[in-house]
Scaffold this motif. Structure first.
Motif, short mmCIF file in Angstrom:
data_model
loop_
_atom_site.label_atom_id
_atom_site.label_comp_id
_atom_site.label_asym_id
_atom_site.label_seq_id
_atom_site.Cartn_x
_atom_site.Cartn_y
_atom_site.Cartn_z
N TRP A 160 0.84 -1.20 0.00
CA TRP A 160 0.00 0.00 0.00
C TRP A 160 0.87 1.25 0.00
CZ3 TRP A 160 -5.03 -0.72 -0.88
CH2 TRP A 160 -5.54 -1.99 -0.67
N ARG A 161 0.45 2.25 -0.75
CA ARG A 161 1.16 3.54 -0.74
C ARG A 161 1.01 4.21 0.62
NH1 ARG A 161 -1.67 4.23 -5.43
NH2 ARG A 161 -2.71 6.09 -4.65
N ASP A 162 -0.05 3.84 1.35
CA ASP A 162 -0.29 4.35 2.71
C ASP A 162 -1.39 3.49 3.31
OD1 ASP A 162 0.19 6.87 4.58
OD2 ASP A 162 -1.96 6.42 4.61
N VAL A 163 -1.37 3.33 4.63
CA VAL A 163 -2.38 2.52 5.32
C VAL A 163 -3.79 3.05 5.07
CG1 VAL A 163 -2.27 3.77 7.53
CG2 VAL A 163 -2.91 1.36 7.50
N ASN A 164 -3.93 4.32 4.77
CA ASN A 164 -5.25 4.88 4.49
C ASN A 164 -5.88 4.29 3.24
OD1 ASN A 164 -5.88 7.06 6.58
ND2 ASN A 164 -3.75 7.46 6.03
N TYR A 165 -5.06 3.86 2.28
CA TYR A 165 -5.60 3.19 1.10
C TYR A 165 -6.14 1.80 1.47
CZ TYR A 165 -3.76 6.89 -1.85
OH TYR A 165 -3.51 8.10 -2.43
N TYR A 166 -5.47 1.13 2.36
CA TYR A 166 -5.97 -0.15 2.89
C TYR A 166 -7.33 0.08 3.58
CZ TYR A 166 -6.32 -3.87 6.44
OH TYR A 166 -6.77 -4.87 7.27
N ALA A 167 -7.41 1.09 4.43
CA ALA A 167 -8.66 1.41 5.12
C ALA A 167 -9.77 1.72 4.10
CB ALA A 167 -8.46 2.58 6.08
N GLU A 168 -9.44 2.47 3.08
CA GLU A 168 -10.42 2.82 2.05
C GLU A 168 -10.90 1.58 1.29
OE1 GLU A 168 -12.88 5.36 -0.22
OE2 GLU A 168 -11.81 5.71 1.65
N ALA A 169 -9.99 0.64 1.04
CA ALA A 169 -10.35 -0.59 0.32
C ALA A 169 -11.32 -1.45 1.12
CB ALA A 169 -9.09 -1.38 -0.03
N LYS A 170 -11.34 -1.30 2.44
CA LYS A 170 -12.28 -2.06 3.28
C LYS A 170 -13.67 -1.44 3.33
CE LYS A 170 -9.84 -1.76 6.97
NZ LYS A 170 -9.43 -1.87 8.39
N ARG A 171 -13.81 -0.21 2.89
CA ARG A 171 -15.08 0.52 3.03
C ARG A 171 -16.30 -0.22 2.47
NH1 ARG A 171 -15.42 5.70 4.82
NH2 ARG A 171 -17.17 6.22 3.50
N PRO A 172 -16.23 -0.81 1.28
CA PRO A 172 -17.44 -1.48 0.77
C PRO A 172 -17.95 -2.57 1.72
CG PRO A 172 -15.89 -1.16 -1.02
CD PRO A 172 -15.16 -0.79 0.25
N VAL A 173 -17.06 -3.40 2.25
CA VAL A 173 -17.52 -4.46 3.16
C VAL A 173 -17.96 -3.87 4.50
CG1 VAL A 173 -15.31 -5.19 4.22
CG2 VAL A 173 -17.13 -6.84 3.84
N ILE A 174 -17.31 -2.81 4.93
CA ILE A 174 -17.74 -2.14 6.17
C ILE A 174 -19.17 -1.64 6.02
CG2 ILE A 174 -17.38 -0.07 7.59
CD1 ILE A 174 -14.33 -0.54 7.18
N PHE A 175 -19.46 -0.99 4.91
CA PHE A 175 -20.82 -0.46 4.72
C PHE A 175 -21.84 -1.57 4.48
CE2 PHE A 175 -18.72 3.54 4.85
CZ PHE A 175 -19.69 4.38 5.38
N GLU A 176 -21.41 -2.67 3.89
CA GLU A 176 -22.30 -3.82 3.75
C GLU A 176 -22.69 -4.34 5.14
OE1 GLU A 176 -21.72 -8.45 2.41
OE2 GLU A 176 -20.68 -6.93 1.23
N ILE A 177 -21.71 -4.47 6.02
CA ILE A 177 -21.97 -4.95 7.39
C ILE A 177 -22.78 -3.93 8.17
CG2 ILE A 177 -20.83 -5.51 9.58
CD1 ILE A 177 -18.53 -6.76 7.80
N LEU A 178 -22.45 -2.66 8.03
CA LEU A 178 -23.25 -1.62 8.70
C LEU A 178 -24.71 -1.67 8.26
CD1 LEU A 178 -20.79 1.41 8.60
CD2 LEU A 178 -21.79 0.40 10.68
N GLY A 179 -24.93 -1.94 6.98
CA GLY A 179 -26.30 -2.05 6.47
C GLY A 179 -27.06 -3.16 7.17
#
Length: 183
Positions: A158-177
């Motif tokens: 990763w160019r930065d850990v924040n890109y890793y965090a961003e890549a998790k967003r779709p599954v995070i929002f799926e679980i939040l849903g």
């Protein structure tokens, strides 16, 4: 809108830090590490600390995680740094992210790292963190899905850990849903 290097550079105090993500199996010492840090925050900030919660993967029993304790702290106005930041710096916290309404500080490197996220207590991000944490604690299926996603993403550079965090967003929002979350 996807993150880019320019957006990140604007909020990261030390710039982008490339690297790999290293996940560790759940450690029952993580809640104890959180409790020590939470007690320290209560002592240092007193009534300026409106809430303090263990968040992130280390707050979910059984979930593999980067071995970094994530804490959310409710501060009336995170943008008013003179009201709290000198006291946190005095006990070893260092600002890493500065954006409107949010500060992320780091302490405890290298042996017991902590990320401290400061938001106003009523900020939507605080509620989102807590709903997500509680859903992962309650749902084995969602915990397994999230861990599998993290393990897959951790294989990449990763160019930065924040890109890793961003890549998790779709599954995070799926679980939040599934937890009933609505934006």
């Amino acid at each position: 809108m996807p993150l880019d290097d320019e957006q990140l550079a604007a909020k990261l105090v030390r710039g982008l830090v490339p690297g790999k993500i290293t996940l560790a199996e759940y450690d029952p010492a993580w809640p104890e590490r959180y409790e020590r840090r939470a007690a320290e925050l209560r002592d240092v900030l007193g009534d300026r600390l409106r809430l303090v919660e263990h968040i992130g993967s280390t707050s979910v029993p059984g979930l593999a995680a980067k071995p970094i304790i994530d804490i959310v702290a409710g501060i009336d106005d995170p943008d008013d740094e003179p009201a709290y930041l000198p006291d946190l710096e005095a006990v070893g916290y260092d600002v890493r992210v500065r954006e409107p309404g949010h500060r992320c500080l780091r302490a405890g490197d290298p042996h017991e790292p902590v990320n401290l996220h400061c938001y106003a207590p009523q900020d939507v991000e605080v509620r989102r963190y807590l709903v997500f944490r509680d859903r992962l604690r309650a749902s084995v299926a969602d915990r397994e899905l999230y861990e599998a996603t993290k393990r897959e993403l951790a294989r990449r550079e990763w160019r930065d850990v924040n890109y890793y965090a961003e890549a998790k967003r779709p599954v995070i929002f799926e679980i939040l849903g599934r937890a009933g979350w609505q934006e």
